[in-house]
Motif scaffolding. Structure first.
Motif, short mmCIF file in Angstrom:
data_model
loop_
_atom_site.label_atom_id
_atom_site.label_comp_id
_atom_site.label_asym_id
_atom_site.label_seq_id
_atom_site.Cartn_x
_atom_site.Cartn_y
_atom_site.Cartn_z
N UNK A 22 0.84 -1.20 0.00
CA UNK A 22 0.00 0.00 0.00
C UNK A 22 0.88 1.25 0.00
N UNK A 23 0.41 2.34 -0.62
CA UNK A 23 1.24 3.55 -0.73
C UNK A 23 1.72 4.11 0.60
N UNK A 24 0.87 4.05 1.63
CA UNK A 24 1.25 4.62 2.92
C UNK A 24 1.69 3.56 3.92
N UNK A 25 1.91 2.35 3.45
CA UNK A 25 2.39 1.28 4.33
C UNK A 25 3.91 1.26 4.33
N UNK A 26 4.46 0.36 5.10
CA UNK A 26 5.91 0.20 5.16
C UNK A 26 6.36 -0.81 4.12
N UNK A 27 7.23 -0.40 3.23
CA UNK A 27 7.74 -1.33 2.22
C UNK A 27 8.65 -2.38 2.82
N UNK A 28 9.13 -2.14 4.02
CA UNK A 28 9.99 -3.12 4.68
C UNK A 28 9.20 -4.08 5.57
N UNK A 29 7.97 -3.70 5.91
CA UNK A 29 7.18 -4.50 6.84
C UNK A 29 7.48 -4.20 8.29
#
Length: 534
Positions: free
Chosen positions: A364-371
């Protein structure tokens, strides 16, 4: 053409207060300097604005301490305009906006400070001690600006008086020449400031908060004897102590009530404007406002050693792969206190970064790309509020202990106090001191390199998310290694194979230890010379 260049430079270097925004005048009809800088209130407003315009603004993403690690191997900054992302991934050159933005911000404010310091006797004050205090604070801020700029560009223009046409066109001064003036001057300023935080305006420099800044730069520039000396002086003052609960420092449980923060961005430092750390750092949740602007990376997660104080690849309890797949297994409690991750509970709901229907799904655009997300400075009380009232530490007492220990280790002087400093940090963190106590026999055989590795890692995890990591990898000269590796995220097993999220590729060249001057800066400042390799 030259006349145009020199005039532009002088506007930035000498009359910023007038050129920029008449920032402190109480009379909107005032047109002369002495018409808006003539009372004690004017003097105080100048000091306040000198903080908030650079160091304590709640909305200046390029300077917020909790976003600074986005330049480093610890974190990923998802928004290029915040001026961290390109520095971390190496996709920059001398036309990159981050360098003009940073240089102009700091240089124009040193020019502004020079003007006000030179005219500090203009305002009427009833008590001359007030003038002396404010002058010292302004001089301390000027020193902080110069320390920061030298740490980035090394050789820079250096003025302690308002510049004129002649001085503004002189060659930049060398790093060594500047520091030879700056360090003793800054210490003298600090020694003349009151020793205690002020009842109001507690964010303004006092003796020990300024000495904390000077201590930090002694360490940065490899002046270990002086770094240890100032750290010991702050310790001996007995004014500060480690807060009993590490995680509480970064939430409303203790951000305002601890004795660990030595230099604080409190609410008064930005006129009680709502703070934005929840919005900037937190996961997006339902209608919540989390933006995940800066998020931790796998390299930071892996840096949290075991509960026994050992690296995860040297643990006798579990394999490195087991630790990677279950990051909270037998780990330093500071990990759970500092980081949100997959399967944690956020706002009473499990985080599932792999469920496309979950608001925290990693794509998601505002989520963390690293998790991963920072837990520091994210208090869930702010989840559905428009802003918070968080206090942020520029310097904590823990950094003082770490500085003393690192400086002594660097000089190969691992004394009892060095070990006590490390033990205090580890014990407060909640490590199992039956194994993690560095006074145990197993540590007696440690080599200088082993001590170096230990203290550097303690510093990394203790101060994670507080804006210190980029400076550290630069001064330790390890950025060529850690920033030439891909930025990675969460790891899991998929069809029997270990799979790790990839955030971005990164690169770092040997010349990147020093920043380039932006091409526009070179055009308007004839005394500047581009740093090698750009």
């Amino acid at each position: 053409m030259k006349k145009l260049i020199y005039t532009s430079l002088l506007c930035g270097a000498t009359v910023l207060a007038g050129c920029e925004k008449f920032l402190d005048k109480t009379d909107p009809t005032a047109t002369k300097f002495n018409e808006f800088f003539n009372t004690e209130d004017d003097l105080r407003r100048v000091v306040y604005s000198s903080y908030v315009d650079v160091f304590s603004s709640v909305g200046l993403n390029g300077k917020l301490l909790y976003q600074e690690d986005g330049k480093s191997d610890d974190a990923y900054s998802r928004t290029e305009s915040h001026h961290h992302q390109l520095i971390a991934n190496g996709n920059f050159n001398s036309n990159t906006a981050a360098f003009s933005w940073n240089y102009e911000l700091h240089m124009k404010h040193t020019g502004r400070l020079n003007v006000f310091i030179a005219n500090v006797n203009l305002p009427y004050v009833e008590d001359e001690a007030v003038r002396t205090k404010y002058k010292g604070i302004l001089e301390g801020l000027r020193a902080w600006h110069y320390f920061w700029m030298v740490s980035r560009w090394e050789n820079i223009p250096f003025y302690l008086e308002p510049a004129n046409l002649e001085s503004a066109t002189q060659p930049a001064k060398s790093k060594d020449e500047i520091l030879s003036i700056l360090f003793p001057m800054a210490e003298e300023i600090a020694n003349n400031l009151p020793p205690d935080a002020y009842t109001s305006d507690a964010y303004m420099f006092n003796k020990y908060s300024l000495k904390g800044i000077i201590m930090r730069y002694y360490l940065y520039f490899g002046r270990y004897e002086d770094a240890a000396r100032l750290a010991k002086e702050i310790m001996d003052s007995q004014k500060f102590e480690l807060h009993p609960k590490y995680g509480d420092l970064f939430s409303y449980k203790a951000d305002k009530t601890n004795k660990e923060f030595i230099f604080t961005m409190d609410m008064a430092s930005h006129a009680n404007s709502a703070t934005n750390s929840f919005q900037h750092l937190a996961p997006q949740y339902r209608t919540g406002n989390g933006q995940s602007f800066v998020v931790p990376l796998k390299s930071l997660i892996d840096a949290y050693w075991t509960l026994q104080g050992d690296p995860i690849d040297k643990s006798t309890q579990y394999t490195k792969e087991q630790y990677e797949l279950n990051p909270k297994l037998n780990r330093d409690p500071r990990l759970a206190a500092s980081i949100y991750m997959h399967n944690d509970i956020f706002q009473n709901e499990p985080i599932n970064i792999y469920d496309a229907n979950n608001p925290m799904y990693y794509e998601r655009p505002r989520a963390s790309r690293s998790g991963y997300w920072y837990r520091k400075f994210v208090d869930e009380a702010d989840a559905f509020r428009s802003g918070g009232n968080m206090h942020f530490p520029y310097i904590r007492y823990a950094e003082v202990l770490l500085t003393y220990a690192e400086a002594k280790i660097a000089m190969n002087q691992v004394d009892d106090l060095t070990k006590e400093c490390i033990n205090a940090i580890r014990k407060r963190a909640g490590l199992d001191m039956k194994f993690a106590d560095v006074k145990l026999p197993k540590y007696a055989a440690y080599t200088p390199q082993q001590w170096t590795d230990l203290i550097r890692n303690e510093r990394r995890i203790e101060l994670a998310g507080e804006g210190r990591r980029y400076d550290d990898i630069i001064r330790w000269r390890i950025a060529e290694k850690v920033l030439n590796e891909p930025a990675l995220g969460h790891t899991r097993m998929v069809d029997g194979q270990k799979v790790t999220l990839k955030v971005e590729d990164r690169s770092f060249r040997p010349n990147n230890y020093v920043w380039p001057f932006h091409e526009n800066s070179l055009k308007v400042e004839p005394g500047l010379r581009q740093n090698p390799g750009y």
